[in-house]
Design a protein around this motif. Structure first.
Motif, PDB file in Angstrom:
ATOM      1  N   HIS A  25      15.283  60.306  -4.466  1.00 43.31           N
ATOM      2  CA  HIS A  25      16.260  61.320  -4.892  1.00 43.31           C
ATOM      3  C   HIS A  25      15.520  62.644  -5.083  1.00 43.31           C
ATOM      4  N   PRO A  26      15.977  63.697  -4.437  1.00 44.11           N
ATOM      5  CA  PRO A  26      15.192  64.938  -4.456  1.00 44.11           C
ATOM      6  C   PRO A  26      15.262  65.710  -5.772  1.00 44.11           C
ATOM      7  N   GLU A  27      16.210  65.386  -6.626  1.00 40.45           N
ATOM      8  CA  GLU A  27      16.407  66.217  -7.826  1.00 40.45           C
ATOM      9  C   GLU A  27      16.168  65.470  -9.137  1.00 40.45           C
ATOM     10  N   PHE A  28      15.987  64.155  -9.042  1.00 31.83           N
ATOM     11  CA  PHE A  28      15.831  63.382 -10.273  1.00 31.83           C
ATOM     12  C   PHE A  28      14.379  62.943 -10.418  1.00 31.83           C
ATOM     13  N   ARG A  29      13.895  62.967 -11.662  1.00 28.32           N
ATOM     14  CA  ARG A  29      12.569  62.434 -11.930  1.00 28.32           C
ATOM     15  C   ARG A  29      12.665  61.469 -13.100  1.00 28.32           C
ATOM     16  N   ILE A  30      12.125  60.285 -12.930  1.00 24.80           N
ATOM     17  CA  ILE A  30      12.179  59.281 -13.984  1.00 24.80           C
ATOM     18  C   ILE A  30      11.102  59.588 -15.011  1.00 24.80           C
ATOM     19  N   VAL A  31      11.530  59.791 -16.267  1.00 27.30           N
ATOM     20  CA  VAL A  31      10.556  60.096 -17.321  1.00 27.30           C
ATOM     21  C   VAL A  31      10.414  58.947 -18.316  1.00 27.30           C
ATOM     22  N   ALA A  32      11.366  58.023 -18.300  1.00 26.17           N
ATOM     23  CA  ALA A  32      11.248  56.882 -19.215  1.00 26.17           C
ATOM     24  C   ALA A  32      11.950  55.661 -18.640  1.00 26.17           C
ATOM     25  N   LEU A  33      11.313  54.521 -18.817  1.00 26.95           N
ATOM     26  CA  LEU A  33      11.893  53.240 -18.413  1.00 26.95           C
ATOM     27  C   LEU A  33      11.746  52.305 -19.604  1.00 26.95           C
ATOM     28  N   THR A  34      12.849  51.702 -20.019  1.00 27.57           N
ATOM     29  CA  THR A  34      12.706  50.815 -21.170  1.00 27.57           C
ATOM     30  C   THR A  34      12.990  49.362 -20.805  1.00 27.57           C
ATOM     31  N   GLY A  35      12.376  48.473 -21.573  1.00 30.24           N
ATOM     32  CA  GLY A  35      12.578  47.037 -21.464  1.00 30.24           C
ATOM     33  C   GLY A  35      11.982  46.422 -22.722  1.00 30.24           C
ATOM     34  N   GLU A  36      12.822  45.999 -23.618  1.00 28.46           N
ATOM     35  CA  GLU A  36      12.317  45.620 -24.952  1.00 28.46           C
ATOM     36  C   GLU A  36      11.285  44.500 -24.839  1.00 28.46           C
ATOM     37  N   ARG A  37      11.619  43.458 -24.091  1.00 28.49           N
ATOM     38  CA  ARG A  37      10.716  42.297 -24.048  1.00 28.49           C
ATOM     39  C   ARG A  37       9.491  42.550 -23.192  1.00 28.49           C
ATOM     40  N   LYS A  38       9.564  43.499 -22.303  1.00 26.42           N
ATOM     41  CA  LYS A  38       8.450  43.765 -21.393  1.00 26.42           C
ATOM     42  C   LYS A  38       7.797  45.117 -21.660  1.00 26.42           C
ATOM     43  N   ALA A  39       8.051  45.657 -22.854  1.00 22.67           N
ATOM     44  CA  ALA A  39       7.471  46.956 -23.206  1.00 22.67           C
ATOM     45  C   ALA A  39       5.954  46.898 -23.073  1.00 22.67           C
ATOM     46  N   GLY A  40       5.392  47.954 -22.520  1.00 24.19           N
ATOM     47  CA  GLY A  40       3.949  48.006 -22.319  1.00 24.19           C
ATOM     48  C   GLY A  40       3.530  47.605 -20.912  1.00 24.19           C
ATOM     49  N   GLN A  41       4.418  46.915 -20.199  1.00 26.01           N
ATOM     50  CA  GLN A  41       4.064  46.492 -18.840  1.00 26.01           C
ATOM     51  C   GLN A  41       4.377  47.603 -17.831  1.00 26.01           C
ATOM     52  N   PRO A  42       3.593  47.665 -16.768  1.00 26.77           N
ATOM     53  CA  PRO A  42       3.975  48.551 -15.664  1.00 26.77           C
ATOM     54  C   PRO A  42       5.133  47.938 -14.880  1.00 26.77           C
ATOM     55  N   MET A  43       5.968  48.768 -14.320  1.00 27.26           N
ATOM     56  CA  MET A  43       7.090  48.271 -13.509  1.00 27.26           C
ATOM     57  C   MET A  43       6.598  47.367 -12.379  1.00 27.26           C
ATOM     58  N   ALA A  44       5.434  47.665 -11.826  1.00 26.95           N
ATOM     59  CA  ALA A  44       4.933  46.882 -10.687  1.00 26.95           C
ATOM     60  C   ALA A  44       4.710  45.433 -11.052  1.00 26.95           C
TER      61      ALA A  44
END
Lengths: 342, 342, 342, 342
Positions: A25-44
């Motif tokens: 998406h050319p106009e959106f930038r992700i600044v936060a991703l949440t996941g309570e049980r997986k907090a601290g993990q990289p999305m990968a």
């Protein structure tokens, strides 16, 4: 100017689909991703298919600095969503993907979801997110409620026909064929490959599926009278896609003409030539909807078939489409990717 | 300035995948699509998933005005490709997706393909299209030969290791697991859903697969001696994806380090942390390659696993990547779409 | 005279497969089915595909009257099995389908399964259940340990070759392609349809799979020296079936001859003509094994491919075959059903 | 005494399914297998899954000694079947699996199949092979016409309801979900794995499917008036199985009671508890039919769902069941094999 986006509940399929769509998406930038049980993990590590992206690690919701967020997608489980959203800043733009704000009537919500709503004022505020029918409201909205994926599919077929008065409102049968990702990444026996592949069955039987609440609300509002459709989904051995077969009483040619007319100016909705119907294969991974109309050998009876990708147009794609509107962007921004076939 | 693109042989899977990729490519515009048997038809009738695009109808090759074409992708069948390309204007930039120009040695071509080459001068001219290893040549080339999809997968794993001299060249076993779209849209009994789903088998047995010709050519050139690997592909009940398992003699940690080092600056190639291996699910529909290295319990033995999408990075995505280079664009233009999961 | 059969752990896939096979077994009658968590339920509610059968309801193990049972199949989870079996009557004939009694050496058991064995005397007593190689012992045994499904597949290929001394024992690579039912009816994310269909990946990487314990035990015993093979399984999007590709150093023709000779008198094992390899499609739902041998272009290198149905010949079918022997019946009784294709 | 069986057209799926079923049939012995294009080949080369059987090689029909045949199954293509059968000995018992003798009315045949019937006298003689409804006629018949697989599924649901007069005959909607093997082993683009897996679409649209001819004939005969149902099948990514969803006007409890009552004594037909519906997974590879009834939230509207295996109960299993009757054997002989799950 680039918009700063948070995705709450990024460890499920709709959250991941949002990341997929925002990746280009050319106009959106992700600044936060949440996941309570997986907090601290990289999305990968949660979704290795997103490995190539430079993404923030998963965090807890209370770690997000919402002051620097332009819009939050909320891809949390039903019921959790309302509890979270009612505590978020009241000036934050939100597109919610759960079922929590789809029904405007508190009584209807309680009937279909089995408990009172925790944020009835937000329930009133929320705009129903079926873009092509609530476009102006969405543009002005702060909180948009994403529709159910089955509900979206059915409405794309039926809304123009109910509006046009060209079908019998007491004879609407919607037989749905659904891909399994609609059930999310949940650990249930019937979602195992061994239980699901190479076979099919109905579920949510006999008028019990919660998306009926949406159909009832929307169709009755359009018709100006109570409309109750018959609807049973079938679970198919495929990951993405919904095919809705609507068995209707009405003139097939007129039905086709109404749909053609209603959707001819829409970017994502395509009505096929009369007598042909679409395949879910042809919309997989995309934000497109294909609709076809066929006449039965019995005069005055029609079959209307619509398809979409439940994770994209039925959920996360729709959410991005709405977010584009809410943030003043062209509606199709970032959503014109072609389907993946085969 | 927008580049004018022709796709010859647009009625097959790699042709359609090219159209899919170009649909959101910011610098390319499709001006001609050919399909001899389907000339006159719109693409939407051959590939309904492309219905939303404004595309030229299919035409015959002799109807194309090549003077106004900046670059032609040639997605024709093997053998047909060389016959067509030798009659095209000699100043036309071409990316060929067939097997016709992959082997530089006329004798090797005749051995693997069973007949003499019809355009040996072009065979000499053609640059081998494995972008990350022939980048400069490709940038300057007029005619680029796309690699085999299996050949690409194997080379991404093995080239750096052969270059680094860290594996036993006489002990290279490549066990491939391949999705069915690699066989194209051809009507063969073994490609029917009923014959293929829910089971697997080997094919092109015992050193007979034509992509061995590419391995032989490339690996021997790197090693400066004859290298002959063992390679047998297995057909899996999936549409897209190749997983290559390479059983190697060499130090696993060193192998991992070599791959990490070689690919750290590449946009599309990702080496996983040591001890983990990738899934084809994680690259589906994308131009990415994931590679993982594991040590066996036997010291000095390693398993290296690589995955890519055969239609995209293994064929049409690679072709677009090369075309970007040939036309002076950044290599990743139009190719950064995330994989589709699930 | 009809034999009275109990199945302990009938709520999993191998338990259900036993019921399927016994449904048409002319000499066996099921008198007890156990399932601790589902005790009291009819089998038809746990496995609706068994609805047509007149079966006892599931009960707890302590409710079974073992005095009236001729033989018990024990399809319990690993570790549970040894705890249960050590408390069963010591004169009860038992075919165990778990991993608990496959390894004869307590130290090996502890190494591969991470804890000491709870019934080391039974571990010694148990006969390894690879029927075609332990037939006489099985006939006389009270307790038979079913083999691992992957272990069975590999051994059918490799045992005769190790016995015959016709392959290099330090160069045995076994690349397995496995259906998902081998993982049982367990709720794990990677077994979901959405995670598994249309893709593949390796698992139990780099010499960590527990079936290696069986390979080590059996192959070393045959060879009279320590044999360590390389073995990594790959999970495929299919429910049943294992395809084992063995990359071997040895004369392909001799390998083929050894396998032909060894299996020509076996009812369930079929060696294909030289140069051809089998498909898992061709053994699905059956007790048959198909094996093929191909020569590589490199002299002295061979690919041997074997297939079986992991739930049937790899587990429950093998168990019935062994039970037949233990109860004095012809080995093939009830097991000659043809595979289901397509 | 063992019956001598010929299978004409053994190189297709229904022919192979007949062989599969007869492989463990205690009273039938296959003495001839024909396949015009593959005459001279062993069955194992056409269908490797039958490798373990001792079968006659495929031959041409004119090579069969029909004098020594007790019954011939005719699994030939439509139109071919009538041409062949009219030249067979007139005292030969025949079960035909094609569409050629399903319609009794020559005009109806010509309407649905587009040409006059070549053997109208045999068309009159043939008994319709829906065993549970034509049992006595079949027992006495020389020529039995196997039903369409979709037609069988629909009739198992609807016949008792039409007989009982408990549904509105002008409001019968049959939405079918069909596995791909129903289309046979034919080389068509839409049957390729790459075109079919992971998606679904309708086919034979709007009252054009030929099985409607059977529905019209049978339902009108039962009702004593013209009955025209609405019926559109959907092709699913699965090999075996049909799930028929019938949307009906009628009292759901009464519908359930009628079906329970009608089928309680049938070996192969099972009606589920009210409010539950079946899965195709639960009948795969078997001769069983499962039927369930659900009430809609709209009073007086019901959903009835039936499943069967199209190749077995819908075709070859039905054929064996009929052959059993014609040859004086118990109807269930050789057909009680349990479904294969998963």
């Amino acid at each position: 100017m680039t918009k700063r986006i948070a995705i709450l509940g990024a460890s499920g399929y709709t959250g991941a689909e949002l990341v997929r769509l925002l990746a280009t998406h050319p106009e959106f930038r992700i600044v936060a991703l949440t996941g309570e049980r997986k907090a601290g993990q990289p999305m990968a590590s949660v979704f290795p298919f997103l490995r190539h992206l430079d993404l923030p690690d998963l965090c807890r919701i209370d770690e997000v600095d919402f002051a620097s967020v332009d819009l939050a997608f909320c891809a949390l489980p039903h019921a959790t969503s309302q509890a979270v959203i009612k505590d978020l800043p009241r000036n934050l733009k939100i597109v919610d993907l759960s079922a929590d704000f789809r029904l405007r009537d508190p009584a209807a919500y309680e009937k279909w979801y089995g408990q009172p709503h925790a944020a009835p004022d937000l329930q009133t505020e929320a705009v129903y997110g079926l873009t092509e029918f609530y476009r102006d409201d969405i543009r002005a909205a702060r909180l948009v409620a994403g529709t159910g994926c089955n509900a979206a599919t059915g409405q794309y077929i039926l809304r123009p026909l109910i509006e046009a008065g060209c079908i019998d409102l007491d004879r609407i049968i919607l037989d749905l064929k659904c891909g399994v990702s609609g059930a999310g990444r949940s650990l249930k026996e019937n979602l195992l490959h061994a239980e699901l592949s190479e076979g099919t069955q109905a579920y949510a039987l006999g008028g019990t599926h919660r998306h009926l609440g949406e159909f009832d609300q929307e169709f009755s509002a359009i018709a100006g009278r109570e409309v109750r459709i018959q609807f049973t989904p079938h679970l198919l051995p495929m990951n993405r896609g919904i095919l809705a077969s609507a068995w209707l009483d009405g003139d097939p040619q007129r039905i086709h003409a109404v749909l053609m007319d209603r959707y001819c100016a829409e970017s994502f909705l395509h009505v096929l030539p009369f007598g042909t119907t679409p395949s879910t294969h042809d919309v997989r991974g995309s934000n497109f909807v294909h609709i076809g109309v066929v006449g039965d050998r019995i005069p005055g009876r029609a079959l209307v078939v619509g398809v979409l990708d439940n994770l994209c147009k039925g959920s996360s794609g729709q959410a991005v489409q709405n977010a584009n509107l809410m943030l003043g962007l062209p509606e199709t921004t970032g959503l014109m990717g072609a389907p993946v076939f085969p």
